[in-house]
Design a protein around this motif. Structure first.
Motif, mmCIF file in Angstrom:
data_model
loop_
_atom_site.group_PDB
_atom_site.id
_atom_site.type_symbol
_atom_site.label_atom_id
_atom_site.label_comp_id
_atom_site.label_asym_id
_atom_site.label_seq_id
_atom_site.Cartn_x
_atom_site.Cartn_y
_atom_site.Cartn_z
ATOM 1 N N CYS A 73 0.851 -1.197 0.000
ATOM 2 C CA CYS A 73 0.000 0.000 0.000
ATOM 3 C C CYS A 73 0.881 1.239 0.000
ATOM 4 O O CYS A 73 1.957 1.253 0.598
ATOM 5 C CB CYS A 73 -0.900 -0.008 1.237
ATOM 6 S SG CYS A 73 -2.017 1.407 1.291
ATOM 7 N N CYS A 75 0.515 3.795 1.587
ATOM 8 C CA CYS A 75 0.688 4.369 2.931
ATOM 9 C C CYS A 75 1.958 3.843 3.586
ATOM 10 O O CYS A 75 2.450 4.428 4.539
ATOM 11 C CB CYS A 75 -0.540 4.152 3.825
ATOM 12 S SG CYS A 75 -0.747 2.478 4.466
ATOM 13 N N CYS A 89 -2.309 -2.928 6.408
ATOM 14 C CA CYS A 89 -3.152 -1.780 6.726
ATOM 15 C C CYS A 89 -4.596 -2.081 6.324
ATOM 16 O O CYS A 89 -4.871 -3.035 5.591
ATOM 17 C CB CYS A 89 -2.638 -0.537 6.007
ATOM 18 S SG CYS A 89 -2.759 -0.670 4.216
ATOM 19 N N HIS A 91 -6.390 -0.346 4.362
ATOM 20 C CA HIS A 91 -6.620 -0.120 2.924
ATOM 21 C C HIS A 91 -6.530 -1.469 2.210
ATOM 22 O O HIS A 91 -7.360 -1.797 1.362
ATOM 23 C CB HIS A 91 -5.563 0.831 2.339
ATOM 24 C CG HIS A 91 -5.430 2.126 3.082
ATOM 25 N ND1 HIS A 91 -4.271 2.518 3.694
ATOM 26 C CD2 HIS A 91 -6.349 3.096 3.322
ATOM 27 C CE1 HIS A 91 -4.462 3.694 4.266
ATOM 28 N NE2 HIS A 91 -5.714 4.062 4.061
#
Ligand SMILES: [Zn+2]
Length: 196
Positions: A73, A75, A89, A91
């Motif tokens: 991801c 992030c 995460c 997501h």
């Protein structure tokens, strides 16, 4: 997406089975992302997840990729990257939910067999190998004879396309030659039929 609630239940169940050590709040956050329709497929193995400020997101969008069986991801590349890299995460969890849902909601072609017997066996000719899948659910319905309990068995035979499958069903020595016509249904029905 909104979605069919029994399909969502199964999609969440699949996520829990894949990540049994994750907390309820992790699952809940993934579900919020999914229900708010934040996941969009962007290409093969690439998804864009809209950020939700109420879940602590700093960016309007996050990109999730699947490479060599692992999810990444965007992030991970933030200032918390080092800490987050070791985690999955939410997501990514939302993308997994989205994919589970899509798969459960897709069409398959299936036939169902219900039998009650002590000994049972279903034989599918080798020519169907790789094309046809068989799942079964078994429940003991009479254990008076402890060594030979009687079962209720549900077989679901399914494939990606309509076809006719020859099979041999053996139930307590009774052999039956079957010709099973696989008809269109949805993947989640197969799951529901074979859950204990
Ligand atoms: Zn992320």
């Amino acid at each position: 997406m909104g979605g069919d609630s029994s399909i969502i239940d199964l999609a969440v169940e699949g996520l829990r089975e894949d990540f049994p050590s994750k907390s309820r709040s992790w699952v809940r956050r993934a579900l919020i992302r999914f229900m708010k329709n934040t996941v969009k497929e962007y290409g093969e193995n690439v998804w864009v997840v809209r950020g939700l400020p109420e879940l602590g997101d700093k960016y309007p969008t996050y990109v999730v990729r699947l490479r060599d069986g692992r999810y990444y991801c965007s992030c991970f590349e933030s200032s918390w990257g080092l800490r987050r890299k070791s985690e999955i995460c939410t997501h990514i969890a939302a993308v997994i939910l989205y994919r589970n849902y899509r798969k459960l909601d897709s069409d398959v072609y299936a036939s169902v067999i219900n039998i009650e017997c002590v000994d049972y066996y279903l034989e599918i000719p080798s020519e169907f190998r790789g094309k046809v899948k068989v799942v079964k659910s078994v429940r003991v319905i009479d254990a008076t004879d402890k060594l030979n309990p009687r079962h209720r068995v549900t077989y679901v035979i399914y494939a990606d396309e309509p076809m006719e499958v020859r099979a041999r069903l053996i139930c307590d020595g009774d052999v039956r030659e079957l010709s099973l016509k696989l008809t269109r249904t949805r993947r989640y029905i197969v799951e529901l039929l074979t859950r204990d």
